[in-house]
Design a protein around this motif. Structure first.
Motif, PDB file in Angstrom:
ATOM      1  N   PHE A  40       0.816  -1.208   0.000  1.00 34.74           N
ATOM      2  CA  PHE A  40       0.000   0.000   0.000  1.00 34.74           C
ATOM      3  C   PHE A  40       0.852   1.261   0.000  1.00 34.74           C
ATOM      4  N   GLN A  41       0.270   2.313  -0.558  1.00 33.68           N
ATOM      5  CA  GLN A  41       0.787   3.661  -0.386  1.00 33.68           C
ATOM      6  C   GLN A  41      -0.299   4.422   0.349  1.00 33.68           C
ATOM      7  N   ARG A  42       0.110   5.348   1.185  1.00 35.99           N
ATOM      8  CA  ARG A  42      -0.864   6.125   1.941  1.00 35.99           C
ATOM      9  C   ARG A  42      -1.065   7.481   1.283  1.00 35.99           C
ATOM     10  N   ASP A  43      -2.313   7.897   1.206  1.00 28.06           N
ATOM     11  CA  ASP A  43      -2.659   9.230   0.727  1.00 28.06           C
ATOM     12  C   ASP A  43      -3.674   9.792   1.712  1.00 28.06           C
ATOM     13  N   GLY A  44      -3.175  10.479   2.749  1.00 30.21           N
ATOM     14  CA  GLY A  44      -4.052  10.950   3.819  1.00 30.21           C
ATOM     15  C   GLY A  44      -4.617   9.758   4.560  1.00 30.21           C
ATOM     16  N   ASN A  45      -5.934   9.616   4.560  1.00 28.25           N
ATOM     17  CA  ASN A  45      -6.577   8.475   5.215  1.00 28.25           C
ATOM     18  C   ASN A  45      -6.887   7.334   4.249  1.00 28.25           C
ATOM     19  N   ASP A  46      -6.555   7.540   2.986  1.00 26.12           N
ATOM     20  CA  ASP A  46      -6.809   6.512   1.981  1.00 26.12           C
ATOM     21  C   ASP A  46      -5.568   5.646   1.775  1.00 26.12           C
ATOM     22  N   LEU A  47      -5.809   4.406   1.405  1.00 28.00           N
ATOM     23  CA  LEU A  47      -4.734   3.493   1.040  1.00 28.00           C
ATOM     24  C   LEU A  47      -4.848   3.189  -0.443  1.00 28.00           C
ATOM     25  N   ILE A  48      -3.721   3.208  -1.140  1.00 24.42           N
ATOM     26  CA  ILE A  48      -3.693   2.925  -2.574  1.00 24.42           C
ATOM     27  C   ILE A  48      -2.990   1.593  -2.779  1.00 24.42           C
ATOM     28  N   HIS A  49      -3.652   0.718  -3.525  1.00 24.79           N
ATOM     29  CA  HIS A  49      -3.102  -0.606  -3.839  1.00 24.79           C
ATOM     30  C   HIS A  49      -3.106  -0.756  -5.353  1.00 24.79           C
ATOM     31  N   THR A  50      -2.015  -1.273  -5.910  1.00 27.45           N
ATOM     32  CA  THR A  50      -1.962  -1.532  -7.349  1.00 27.45           C
ATOM     33  C   THR A  50      -2.087  -3.030  -7.573  1.00 27.45           C
ATOM     34  N   ALA A  51      -3.089  -3.404  -8.357  1.00 25.56           N
ATOM     35  CA  ALA A  51      -3.339  -4.819  -8.679  1.00 25.56           C
ATOM     36  C   ALA A  51      -2.917  -5.076 -10.120  1.00 25.56           C
ATOM     37  N   SER A  52      -2.202  -6.164 -10.337  1.00 24.45           N
ATOM     38  CA  SER A  52      -1.840  -6.576 -11.694  1.00 24.45           C
ATOM     39  C   SER A  52      -2.908  -7.527 -12.216  1.00 24.45           C
ATOM     40  N   ILE A  53      -3.426  -7.202 -13.394  1.00 23.87           N
ATOM     41  CA  ILE A  53      -4.419  -8.070 -14.035  1.00 23.87           C
ATOM     42  C   ILE A  53      -4.040  -8.234 -15.505  1.00 23.87           C
ATOM     43  N   ALA A 109      -8.933  -7.349 -17.813  1.00 22.27           N
ATOM     44  CA  ALA A 109      -9.266  -5.926 -17.929  1.00 22.27           C
ATOM     45  C   ALA A 109     -10.471  -5.716 -18.842  1.00 22.27           C
ATOM     46  N   LEU A 110     -10.608  -6.560 -19.855  1.00 24.79           N
ATOM     47  CA  LEU A 110     -11.706  -6.408 -20.811  1.00 24.79           C
ATOM     48  C   LEU A 110     -12.974  -7.140 -20.401  1.00 24.79           C
ATOM     49  N   THR A 111     -12.826  -8.231 -19.649  1.00 31.73           N
ATOM     50  CA  THR A 111     -13.994  -9.075 -19.372  1.00 31.73           C
ATOM     51  C   THR A 111     -14.422  -9.113 -17.914  1.00 31.73           C
ATOM     52  N   GLY A 112     -13.626  -8.521 -17.019  1.00 34.75           N
ATOM     53  CA  GLY A 112     -13.971  -8.529 -15.599  1.00 34.75           C
ATOM     54  C   GLY A 112     -13.193  -9.582 -14.828  1.00 34.75           C
ATOM     55  N   CYS A 113     -13.119  -9.368 -13.538  1.00 33.80           N
ATOM     56  CA  CYS A 113     -12.372 -10.281 -12.677  1.00 33.80           C
ATOM     57  C   CYS A 113     -12.679  -9.925 -11.226  1.00 33.80           C
ATOM     58  N   ALA A 114     -12.054 -10.645 -10.334  1.00 34.23           N
ATOM     59  CA  ALA A 114     -12.094 -10.303  -8.920  1.00 34.23           C
ATOM     60  C   ALA A 114     -10.653 -10.102  -8.472  1.00 34.23           C
ATOM     61  N   VAL A 115     -10.426  -9.058  -7.681  1.00 39.08           N
ATOM     62  CA  VAL A 115      -9.099  -8.749  -7.172  1.00 39.08           C
ATOM     63  C   VAL A 115      -9.083  -9.059  -5.683  1.00 39.08           C
ATOM     64  N   GLU A 116      -8.111  -9.845  -5.264  1.00 40.40           N
ATOM     65  CA  GLU A 116      -7.980 -10.155  -3.846  1.00 40.40           C
ATOM     66  C   GLU A 116      -6.970  -9.195  -3.226  1.00 40.40           C
ATOM     67  N   VAL A 117      -7.373  -8.571  -2.120  1.00 36.92           N
ATOM     68  CA  VAL A 117      -6.498  -7.632  -1.415  1.00 36.92           C
ATOM     69  C   VAL A 117      -6.388  -8.080   0.035  1.00 36.92           C
ATOM     70  N   LEU A 118      -5.163  -8.280   0.498  1.00 40.39           N
ATOM     71  CA  LEU A 118      -4.910  -8.594   1.902  1.00 40.39           C
ATOM     72  C   LEU A 118      -4.781  -7.261   2.633  1.00 40.39           C
ATOM     73  N   THR A 119      -5.674  -7.012   3.587  1.00 44.30           N
ATOM     74  CA  THR A 119      -5.714  -5.727   4.288  1.00 44.30           C
ATOM     75  C   THR A 119      -4.623  -5.648   5.350  1.00 44.30           C
ATOM     76  N   LEU A 120      -4.458  -4.462   5.925  1.00 44.98           N
ATOM     77  CA  LEU A 120      -3.460  -4.260   6.978  1.00 44.98           C
ATOM     78  C   LEU A 120      -3.737  -5.127   8.200  1.00 44.98           C
ATOM     79  N   ILE A 165      -8.192   2.510  -2.432  1.00 48.21           N
ATOM     80  CA  ILE A 165      -8.245   2.860  -3.854  1.00 48.21           C
ATOM     81  C   ILE A 165      -7.387   1.852  -4.599  1.00 48.21           C
ATOM     82  N   ILE A 166      -8.015   1.123  -5.508  1.00 44.23           N
ATOM     83  CA  ILE A 166      -7.294   0.113  -6.280  1.00 44.23           C
ATOM     84  C   ILE A 166      -6.990   0.687  -7.654  1.00 44.23           C
ATOM     85  N   LYS A 167      -5.697   0.735  -7.968  1.00 47.82           N
ATOM     86  CA  LYS A 167      -5.234   1.101  -9.304  1.00 47.82           C
ATOM     87  C   LYS A 167      -4.858  -0.198 -10.004  1.00 47.82           C
ATOM     88  N   PHE A 168      -4.780  -0.142 -11.329  1.00 48.02           N
ATOM     89  CA  PHE A 168      -4.549  -1.371 -12.077  1.00 48.02           C
ATOM     90  C   PHE A 168      -3.335  -1.272 -12.982  1.00 48.02           C
TER      91      PHE A 168
END
Length: 143
Positions: free
Chosen positions: A50-63, A68-79, A118-121
């Motif tokens: 994660f990167q922190r932006d104020g109170n938000d956490l930003i996570h980058t998921a590789s897909i 990206a074109l058909t949909g998916c589920a992203v698994e995120v392990l939280t703090l 916030i999940i970026k891709f």
């Protein structure tokens, strides 16, 4: 001279970089000397997920491009070690982000409330395509 070893356990979640923690009159002391305050200034260590932006956490998921074109589920392990399974049903185009409300950093003054995740891709393109795959893509998506 006597030495005191301090262990500072930070139990206040959500403190931001630059927050000052003051221990009044806990500094050096001696005859006729008023002990000074000890002040610690909170710093942030980089986090691997994660990167922190104020109170938000930003996570980058590789897909994949297909995901990206058909949909998916992203698994995120939280703090706090929970596994979130986030459905992504939109087409992931450049700059697309998915916001998960209430899964960011705890707010220091109200720890029962949290910022957002916030999940970026990062869309991973295939290294090569066969002629048949190229024809199928052209047929499906058009020129």
């Amino acid at each position: 001279s006597s030495r005191v070893l301090w262990t500072l356990a930070v139990t206040q979640f959500g403190w931001k970089k630059g927050t000052k923690v003051r221990f009044e009159r806990e500094g050096d002391e001696g005859p006729g000397i008023i002990p000074a305050d000890i002040v610690f200034i909170i710093d942030e260590k980089p986090h691997p997920r994660f990167q922190r932006d104020g109170n938000d956490l930003i996570h980058t998921a590789s897909i994949s491009l297909s995901q990206a074109l058909t949909g998916c589920a992203v698994e995120v392990l939280t703090l706090d070690n929970r596994r979130l399974n986030i459905p992504v049903n939109d087409i992931v185009s450049p700059g697309y982000t998915k916001v998960v409300r209430g899964e960011g950093m705890p707010l220091s003054k109200t720890p029962d409330q949290k910022g957002d995740l916030i999940i970026k891709f990062d869309v991973v393109f295939p290294k090569r395509l066969t002629d048949e795959q190229k024809r199928a893509i052209r047929s499906t998506l058009g020129q």
